[in-house]
Scaffold this motif. Structure first.
Motif, mmCIF file in Angstrom:
data_model
loop_
_atom_site.group_PDB
_atom_site.id
_atom_site.type_symbol
_atom_site.label_atom_id
_atom_site.label_comp_id
_atom_site.label_asym_id
_atom_site.label_seq_id
_atom_site.Cartn_x
_atom_site.Cartn_y
_atom_site.Cartn_z
ATOM 1 N N ASN A 30 0.787 -1.304 -0.079
ATOM 2 C CA ASN A 30 0.062 -0.137 0.026
ATOM 3 C C ASN A 30 0.807 1.418 0.001
ATOM 4 O O ASN A 30 0.479 2.375 -0.649
ATOM 5 C CB ASN A 30 -0.966 -0.012 1.103
ATOM 6 C CG ASN A 30 -1.935 -1.043 0.935
ATOM 7 O OD1 ASN A 30 -2.500 -1.649 0.118
ATOM 8 N ND2 ASN A 30 -2.516 -1.564 2.171
ATOM 9 N N ASP A 214 -5.417 -10.030 -9.259
ATOM 10 C CA ASP A 214 -5.286 -8.750 -8.623
ATOM 11 C C ASP A 214 -4.466 -7.421 -9.202
ATOM 12 O O ASP A 214 -4.893 -7.197 -10.529
ATOM 13 C CB ASP A 214 -4.973 -8.903 -7.144
ATOM 14 C CG ASP A 214 -6.018 -9.409 -6.139
ATOM 15 O OD1 ASP A 214 -6.990 -8.881 -6.456
ATOM 16 O OD2 ASP A 214 -5.584 -10.164 -5.566
ATOM 17 N N ASP A 235 -7.693 -6.537 -3.508
ATOM 18 C CA ASP A 235 -7.205 -5.641 -2.615
ATOM 19 C C ASP A 235 -6.043 -4.798 -3.128
ATOM 20 O O ASP A 235 -5.545 -3.670 -2.821
ATOM 21 C CB ASP A 235 -6.806 -6.289 -1.270
ATOM 22 C CG ASP A 235 -5.506 -7.316 -1.575
ATOM 23 O OD1 ASP A 235 -4.998 -7.592 -2.949
ATOM 24 O OD2 ASP A 235 -4.691 -7.568 -0.859
ATOM 25 N N SER A 236 -5.473 -5.115 -4.371
ATOM 26 C CA SER A 236 -4.406 -4.237 -4.797
ATOM 27 C C SER A 236 -4.592 -3.941 -6.339
ATOM 28 O O SER A 236 -3.726 -3.718 -7.158
ATOM 29 C CB SER A 236 -3.239 -5.275 -4.677
ATOM 30 O OG SER A 236 -3.321 -6.303 -5.392
ATOM 31 N N GLY A 260 -13.578 -9.103 -1.012
ATOM 32 C CA GLY A 260 -13.538 -8.003 -2.037
ATOM 33 C C GLY A 260 -15.006 -7.646 -2.878
ATOM 34 O O GLY A 260 -14.931 -6.901 -3.666
ATOM 35 N N ARG A 263 -16.243 -4.084 -2.605
ATOM 36 C CA ARG A 263 -15.550 -3.094 -3.522
ATOM 37 C C ARG A 263 -16.284 -3.154 -4.769
ATOM 38 O O ARG A 263 -16.406 -2.200 -5.471
ATOM 39 C CB ARG A 263 -14.026 -3.309 -3.679
ATOM 40 C CG ARG A 263 -13.379 -2.267 -4.358
ATOM 41 C CD ARG A 263 -11.941 -2.372 -4.274
ATOM 42 N NE ARG A 263 -11.450 -1.276 -5.393
ATOM 43 C CZ ARG A 263 -10.187 -1.565 -5.778
ATOM 44 N NH1 ARG A 263 -9.441 -2.570 -5.512
ATOM 45 N NH2 ARG A 263 -9.510 -0.687 -6.556
#
Length: 401
Positions: A30, A214, A235-236, A260, A263
């Motif tokens: 992140n 991802d 997540d990425s 996920g 999102r």
């Protein structure tokens, strides 16, 4: 922050230090999304893996401050060596309190000491080539223990998931058709950019289905392609990749929980939630295998024991076993680059073009029309040459015969 967190034995001070604004995040992947050249990266990452180290180096921070130990001794991880070799100041074992530094706070790093506004905030252990080499040597002694634990976890996984290994995962309700086609599974892992560049001719000639795991979907887009499918816990991967038109398969747990899902729902993107054990790259390969892909080419995926241990979780046993299941179809991108050559090489194309021009010249020279064209071309060339000669005050040249 005015208190000294704690001073580590081995911390040293140098006459000149480095300074910059702090960028703080416990998750390295992140942090690298917003880390800029000249920043000071503050992380809490035990056993820095190769992928994380390469991502940090690409951001060009002046220093990396690690709350944890960059090498714990469990196994010989390559991350610290990559950071130090890049000339980035690496300080280890600063303690968890360093994570409370404010984002953007100006830091001065001198040796193993971290200061702000003249106040000593923390002290840790500076890593250099010698200390990294010594840690790597000691860590190799721990590989046998890790190998035993990995083998035990693998056997446990076989017992729990033997239906997956023997019968497959079952076909999810997806629209992408893999049958009879090649599938290129891209993970944002080891040297994925170089692998995608190497495969440019292969992608052009065979047009495989492009499956991004991802952040691998963003890697596909950055390389100039469009993903056909995105698999992962989301997540990425970027919002733009999720909106690219690719089919979205959200990796869920066996009990149906899918972190996920929220999102993609918030983005209003159509998707399928698919419960399966293992990592997202395992799921991508098993889907391609189950749905009849002729060949599965892997980019940036994990192949060695150290790479498995880099992931830092017991679930990597599933990755090992997935490769056993799809082994007859699976090939690493680097293998493709060595075995595959474009059907027509560049020099063959150049030679073919030259031969064609020569044949055209001979054919024209043998005809009245061709001789007339050559005559007119010669006159045009004479006019052009004389024009430029007149610009510099030279006499006209003799006509071309």
């Amino acid at each position: 922050m005015s208190a000294i967190f704690r001073r580590r034995q081995g911390a040293v001070a140098t006459e000149s230090g480095t300074s910059g604004p702090a960028r703080v995040d416990a998750r390295t992947k992140n942090l690298t999304k917003r880390l800029r050249p000249g920043d000071v990266a503050v992380i809490d990452h035990e056993d820095i893996d190769r992928v994380s180290a390469e991502a940090l180096v690409a951001c060009r921070p002046v220093a990396v401050l690690n709350a944890a130990r960059s090498t714990s001794g469990r196994y010989p991880n390559l991350g610290p060596e990559i950071i130090v070799e890049a000339g980035i100041h690496l300080v280890d074992d600063l303690g968890s309190a360093v994570m409370s530094l404010k984002d953007g706070q100006h830091l001065v790093v001198e040796g193993g000491e971290v200061r702000s506004g003249g106040t000593l905030l923390a002290a840790g252990e500076v890593q250099d080539p010698e200390s990294v080499a010594a840690a790597m040597t000691a860590a190799r002694d721990g590989l046998s223990t890790q190998l035993e634990a990995f083998a035990a976890n693998t056997m446990d996984y076989v017992q729990r998931e033997k239906d997956v290994l023997l019968d497959g995962i079952g076909s999810p309700d997806i629209r992408t058709r893999f049958e009879g086609r090649h599938a290129l599974v891209v993970v944002r892992g080891y040297h994925y950019k170089e692998d995608l560049a190497i495969l440019r001719s292969y992608i052009r000639d065979y047009r495989p289905l492009l499956v991004g795991v991802d952040g691998g979907a963003d890697a596909i887009i950055e390389a100039g392609y469009s993903p056909d499918m995105i698999v992962g816990d989301m997540d990425s991967v970027s919002d733009s990749a999720l909106r690219s038109g690719a089919e979205i398969v959200v990796h869920a747990y066996r009990d149906g929980r899918a972190p996920g899902r929220r999102r993609v729902e918030d983005l209003g993107v159509e998707h399928v939630a698919f419960p399966a054990t293992g990592t997202s790259e395992d799921v991508a390969m098993l889907i391609a295998d189950d749905l009849g892909a002729e060949l599965i080419v892997a980019v940036g995926t994990h192949n060695t024991l150290v790479e498995f241990l880099d992931k830092g979780r017991s679930g990597m046993a599933s990755t090992f076993l997935t490769r056993l299941r799809v082994g007859s179809k699976l090939i690493d991108a680097k293998g493709v680059s060595q075995l595959y050559r474009t059907r027509i090489s560049s020099w063959q194309l150049a030679l073919l073009a030259l031969a064609g021009l020569l044949a055209l010249f001979v054919a024209l020279a043998a005809t009245n029309v061709g001789q007339t064209i050559f005559g007119l071309s010669g006159a045009w060339w004479d006019d052009l040459v004389n024009f430029f000669r007149s610009l510099v005050g030279l006499a006209p040249s003799a006509p071309t015969t």
